[in-house]
Design a protein around this motif. Structure first.
Motif, short mmCIF file in Angstrom:
data_model
loop_
_atom_site.label_atom_id
_atom_site.label_comp_id
_atom_site.label_asym_id
_atom_site.label_seq_id
_atom_site.Cartn_x
_atom_site.Cartn_y
_atom_site.Cartn_z
N UNK A 238 9.50 2.32 -7.78
CA UNK A 238 8.39 1.64 -8.45
C UNK A 238 7.93 0.39 -7.71
N UNK A 239 8.89 -0.38 -7.16
CA UNK A 239 8.51 -1.61 -6.46
C UNK A 239 7.75 -1.30 -5.17
N UNK A 240 8.13 -0.25 -4.48
CA UNK A 240 7.41 0.15 -3.26
C UNK A 240 5.97 0.51 -3.59
N UNK A 241 5.80 1.34 -4.63
CA UNK A 241 4.45 1.76 -5.01
C UNK A 241 3.64 0.56 -5.50
N UNK A 242 4.29 -0.33 -6.25
CA UNK A 242 3.61 -1.52 -6.75
C UNK A 242 3.11 -2.39 -5.60
N UNK B 121 4.28 -0.66 -13.89
CA UNK B 121 5.42 -0.06 -13.21
C UNK B 121 6.72 -0.81 -13.48
N UNK B 122 6.64 -1.83 -14.34
CA UNK B 122 7.83 -2.63 -14.61
C UNK B 122 8.17 -3.57 -13.47
N UNK B 123 7.16 -3.92 -12.67
CA UNK B 123 7.36 -4.82 -11.54
C UNK B 123 6.62 -6.12 -11.81
N UNK B 124 6.42 -6.91 -10.76
CA UNK B 124 5.74 -8.19 -10.93
C UNK B 124 4.22 -8.07 -10.94
N UNK B 125 3.69 -6.84 -10.80
CA UNK B 125 2.25 -6.64 -10.84
C UNK B 125 1.91 -5.49 -11.79
N UNK B 126 0.78 -5.63 -12.47
CA UNK B 126 0.22 -4.54 -13.26
C UNK B 126 -1.17 -4.24 -12.72
N UNK B 127 -1.72 -3.08 -13.11
CA UNK B 127 -2.96 -2.63 -12.49
C UNK B 127 -3.93 -2.05 -13.52
N UNK B 128 -5.22 -2.22 -13.23
CA UNK B 128 -6.28 -1.71 -14.08
C UNK B 128 -7.23 -0.85 -13.26
N UNK B 129 -7.81 0.13 -13.91
CA UNK B 129 -8.90 0.88 -13.30
C UNK B 129 -9.96 1.12 -14.37
N UNK B 130 -11.23 0.84 -14.09
CA UNK B 130 -12.27 0.94 -15.12
C UNK B 130 -12.58 2.37 -15.51
N UNK B 131 -12.91 2.57 -16.78
CA UNK B 131 -13.33 3.88 -17.29
C UNK B 131 -14.58 3.69 -18.14
#
Length: 201
Positions: A18-22, A134-144
């Motif tokens: 998860x951290x790698x992908x994050x 991902x349970x890491x130090x970053x979260x992500x958004x994508x518009x819909x």
């Protein structure tokens, strides 16, 4: 940012954590925002278009990486949407009597054969985003556009704050591209795992 040795070791072993992908997601997302900021700052059309193309390229990479995981919910962000009302519309007279006018003007309409007045104002609206954690130090958004097509809970939030980043603080695109190659070769069906700890004898 120097790619951690364990990232390369994991990827060679067919492991994406998860951290790698994050970190890869954050790298392409921040680069996209850097070009977004440059696009807004440019006055020359060619430069603006070039930055827009680069921005869209990095956002497309972000979407490709996000396709590996599932969103946890939908975030609903309140926004002010700019709208224009014309004097041939009933709403124009309701707005013209109220506060909140941003801009007003008129033009001559040849089809109507008369001057048409207009008012620009704001109305309350919402933007919707898939939210990934991902349970890491970053979260992500994508518009819909339409949250109704997703079977996910909707959570109202404050305004999303986003900014670019110094590229020296980001995972290199060379490593991101290797992760993308792995994702593509697995048809986006990968399982995020943590490497097993080596046992001490």
């Amino acid at each position: 940012m120097t790619t951690p040795k364990e990232y390369t070791k994991n990827l060679n072993a067919g492991i994406i954590t998860p951290q790698m992908l994050s970190d890869c997601l954050y790298s392409v997302s921040a680069r996209a925002k850097n070009y977004r900021n440059l696009e807004h700052a440019c006055y020359r059309v060619a430069w603006k278009e070039g930055n827009r193309e680069r921005k869209e390229h990095f956002y497309s990479l972000k979407e490709e990486l996000l396709s590996c995981i599932q969103p946890s919910c939908i975030h609903k962000e309140p926004v002010k949407k700019r709208v224009r009302y014309y004097s041939y519309e009933y709403a124009y007279y309701k707005i013209s009597e109220s506060k909140g006018t941003l801009y007003d003007g008129f033009y001559y309409d040849r089809e109507l054969g008369e001057e048409v007045y207009f008012i620009d104002t704001y109305k309350d609206d919402f933007k919707y985003f898939l939210f990934y954690d991902l349970g890491t130090n970053h979260t992500f958004h994508t518009p819909i556009d339409d949250p109704a097509i997703y079977d996910l809970p909707i959570v109202e939030i404050d305004k999303i704050k986003s900014h670019g980043e110094d590229t020296t603080d980001l995972i290199s695109m060379a490593f991101v591209n290797k992760v993308l190659e792995f994702v593509r070769s697995h048809d986006h069906k990968i399982e995020l795992t943590e490497p097993e700890e080596e046992m001490e004898l």
